[in-house]
Design a protein around this motif. Structure first.
Motif: not given
Length: 253
Positions: A89-91, A140-141, A160, A163, A166, A180, A184, A206, A210
């Motif tokens: 979960w990128f946010d 993530v982030d 947690r 970036i 990852v 995503v 983010v 980012v 990914c």
């Protein structure tokens, strides 16, 4: 790759041009009455119905919406195809509030916690989601956390990571749903966000993170949330179109 457009921000139907991405499938919810939770469940259930056959056919759906709450529908659709995914979960935000801890009442701030099983009678049970265990979730982030979220994550099995960390080795094993939230990315590169959080990573960073996950060949669905405000500014629209083009292209490599 199959692009699925979910033109909703929570239960609000957006105008067709607010999320500028060419779609193979456009989701329409049939639930138009009831409270926000019921209408939101209709959006997520319709999303799941669109995602499931794509995954069952061995393709990667790219689900693009206006809000993180749709991710539950994406995961439900993946599960419906017989796949049990972990979630990355990128946010910019934690999205791990509950109804009780949220100070704003904004439902998007609950999105990941709902995916992990909070308030099942309002969300998971209604849309047919099997909650993803916290230990199968990586955040993530999440540079902008409220005190209640900091407290929760301190004792949660949800990990947690920043970036740059990852990689195949820092995310759960097995199939992945990659989510995503475009916020983010530093808001200097993505203007017009509903909840901008300064000092974020670049779009390039980012996208590279990914890409590392796509390179594992374990991403079974790509969920992209675009919580931005409507704009008539052609410059902003061009930025958004370009960003979505770059993100969706990741699923074709």
């Amino acid at each position: 790759m199959t692009t699925i457009l979910v033109p909703y921000h929570q239960d609000e139907r957006l105008l067709d041009d607010e999320i500028p991405v060419p779609a193979d499938i456009t989701v329409r919810s049939q639930v138009l009455d009831g409270d926000t939770w019921r209408r939101l469940a209709g959006v997520c259930s319709a999303t799941a119905a669109a995602v499931s056959p794509v995954v069952a056919a061995g393709r990667v759906p790219v689900v693009v919406s206006g809000d993180c709450m749709v991710a539950g529908g994406t995961v439900t659709g993946v599960q419906g195809a017989g796949v049990d995914p972990a979630v990355v979960w990128f946010d910019a935000h934690g999205d791990v509030h509950t109804v009780q801890t949220s100070t704003s009442g904004y439902l998007g701030g609950l999105a990941l916690r709902l995916l992990n099983g909070a308030h099942p009678e309002r969300y998971a049970d209604v849309i047919g989601l099997r909650p993803v265990p916290a230990e199968r979730t990586v955040l993530v982030d999440a540079r902008d956390l409220d005190p209640a979220e900091i407290d929760y994550l301190a004792g949660s099995a949800t990990r947690r990571i920043p970036i740059p960390e990852v990689s195949a080795d820092t995310v759960p094993s097995g199939p992945l749903v990659l989510h995503v939230d475009v916020d983010v990315i530093d808001p200097g590169e993505v203007p017009g966000l509903r909840f901008p959080a300064p000092n974020g990573p670049s779009a390039d960073a980012v996208l590279a993170a990914c890409a590392r996950l796509f390179a594992t060949n374990r991403v079974v669905a790509f969920d992209v949330a675009c919580p931005w405000l409507r704009t008539e500014d052609e410059g902003q629209r061009a930025i958004r179109t370009g960003l979505l083009s770059r993100l969706t292209a990741l699923a074709t490599r």
